[in-house]
Design a protein around this motif. Structure first.
Motif, PDB file in Angstrom:
ATOM      1  N   GLU A 248       0.840  -1.205   0.000  1.00 54.63           N
ATOM      2  CA  GLU A 248       0.000   0.000   0.000  1.00 54.63           C
ATOM      3  C   GLU A 248       0.874   1.254   0.000  1.00 54.63           C
ATOM      4  O   GLU A 248       0.656   2.176  -0.795  1.00 54.63           O
ATOM      5  CB  GLU A 248      -0.907  -0.025   1.224  1.00 54.63           C
ATOM      6  N   VAL A 249       1.869   1.298   0.871  1.00 55.66           N
ATOM      7  CA  VAL A 249       2.753   2.462   0.941  1.00 55.66           C
ATOM      8  C   VAL A 249       3.597   2.566  -0.328  1.00 55.66           C
ATOM      9  O   VAL A 249       3.828   3.666  -0.847  1.00 55.66           O
ATOM     10  CB  VAL A 249       3.654   2.370   2.193  1.00 55.66           C
ATOM     11  N   ARG A 251       2.794   1.751  -3.367  1.00 59.20           N
ATOM     12  CA  ARG A 251       1.975   2.357  -4.431  1.00 59.20           C
ATOM     13  C   ARG A 251       1.824   3.863  -4.212  1.00 59.20           C
ATOM     14  O   ARG A 251       1.889   4.657  -5.161  1.00 59.20           O
ATOM     15  CB  ARG A 251       0.607   1.686  -4.490  1.00 59.20           C
ATOM     16  N   GLU A 252       1.621   4.254  -2.989  1.00 59.64           N
ATOM     17  CA  GLU A 252       1.370   5.666  -2.690  1.00 59.64           C
ATOM     18  C   GLU A 252       2.587   6.539  -2.956  1.00 59.64           C
ATOM     19  O   GLU A 252       2.445   7.674  -3.425  1.00 59.64           O
ATOM     20  CB  GLU A 252       0.923   5.822  -1.239  1.00 59.64           C
ATOM     21  N   SER A 295       2.738   7.212   6.928  1.00 60.32           N
ATOM     22  CA  SER A 295       3.168   5.997   6.230  1.00 60.32           C
ATOM     23  C   SER A 295       4.004   5.121   7.143  1.00 60.32           C
ATOM     24  O   SER A 295       3.844   3.890   7.176  1.00 60.32           O
ATOM     25  CB  SER A 295       3.976   6.363   4.983  1.00 60.32           C
TER      26      SER A 295
END
Length: 303
Positions: A248-249, A251-252, A295
């Motif tokens: 998730e991180v 991708r961000e 994050s």
């Protein structure tokens, strides 16, 4: 840049020309720490343990960059029996062994002083004050600038630091262990002989000691974040949760898993040690990625 280049295969499975190219790119990209040992890689058939230091030494001599590079090397785990591929005949950490080992490393590296010199493994057959005294004498003589302990439990490091303090000797100011974002199941024995995994006690200890810096090897799990399967020691529900948070991180922030793992480690004041067998691999690892507090919090405590 708080990143160390591990050089285990240099001069053996990674030839000298490729090793030099990797080292060149690492320094050009802002890297300053080169980590080796007086026994790398003794466990390969036909190797002596000289190869990594010799290759780093030849590179230093040919490039004239000694003043730009922190040289980290180790003693204690070099076999004393030729051809021994285990730690059964390791040289240890006696008062006679440590200075002799240091002279060998200085000669192979072609340097006047070692920036960080490590006790590679524990040696409980030798009194702790003897080991501390031997390392301290090397610092006093100017042959070593700082000392560290690799693969030692926190309580032994603390005891050694107190012995050094009471005797007016240089204290261990560096600790090197195995650690990454993903963690093996608690209590599981690691497959590599001599490796010691960072635990919560060690992390807490390092956080409480401002003058103690943690370095971590196998920081990228030998490619398991990208192309290789995870070792079975990491097969547990915690890995699933942490990988989900990592992806998730990743991708961000528009980075790779490897880059985020390294950023997460560095954000804690940890120095990750990374390995490379090709220049292309270094390009990814040199990229600077910054994680914000939110994050980092998600990575620290995945749902």
């Amino acid at each position: 840049m708080r990143l160390a280049l591990g050089t285990i295969p240099f001069g053996t499975t990674v030839d000298e020309a490729t090793s030099f190219a990797i080292l060149d790119r690492f320094v050009e990209g802002g890297g300053t720490i080169v980590d080796t040992s007086n026994n790398y890689p003794f466990w390969q058939v036909g190797a002596t343990g000289d190869e990594s230091e010799v290759t780093v030494g030849r590179w230093l001599a040919s490039r004239g960059v000694r003043d730009r590079v922190v040289i980290s090397t180790k003693c204690g785990a070099r076999p004393t029996v030729p051809g021994d591929l285990t730690l059964a005949s390791a040289e240890g950490l006696s008062a006679g062994t440590i200075p002799t080992a240091a002279e060998g490393s200085l000669r192979r590296l072609g340097v006047d002083a070692i920036d960080v010199y490590w006790a590679h493994i524990e040696d409980r057959s030798v009194p702790l004050d003897e080991t501390v005294e031997a390392f301290g004498r090397l610092v006093d003589e100017g042959k070593v600038r700082e000392v560290g302990a690799s693969n030692h439990p926190a309580w032994r490091v603390e005891r050694a630091r107190q012995v050094a303090l009471s005797g007016g000797r240089a204290r261990y100011t560096h600790l090197q262990m195995r650690h990454s974002y993903l963690r093996p199941r608690p209590g599981v024995r690691l497959p590599e002989g001599g490796h010691v995994q960072v635990g919560e006690e060690t992390l807490d200890y390092v956080r409480s000691e401002p003058d103690l810096t943690l370095w971590v090897y196998t920081s990228l799990l030998a490619g398991a974040y990208t192309s290789k399967p995870l070792p079975e020691q990491y097969d547990h529900p915690g890995t699933t949760r942490r990988l989900a948070a990592l992806d998730e991180v990743t991708r961000e922030v528009g980075a790779t898993r490897n880059q985020v793992v390294l950023a997460w480690l560095r954000a804690q004041g940890i120095i990750p040690i990374v390995g490379a067998s090709a220049v292309a691999q270094i390009e990814e690892l040199l990229a600077e990625v910054t994680l914000d507090d939110e994050s980092r919090a998600r990575l620290d405590d995945p749902a």
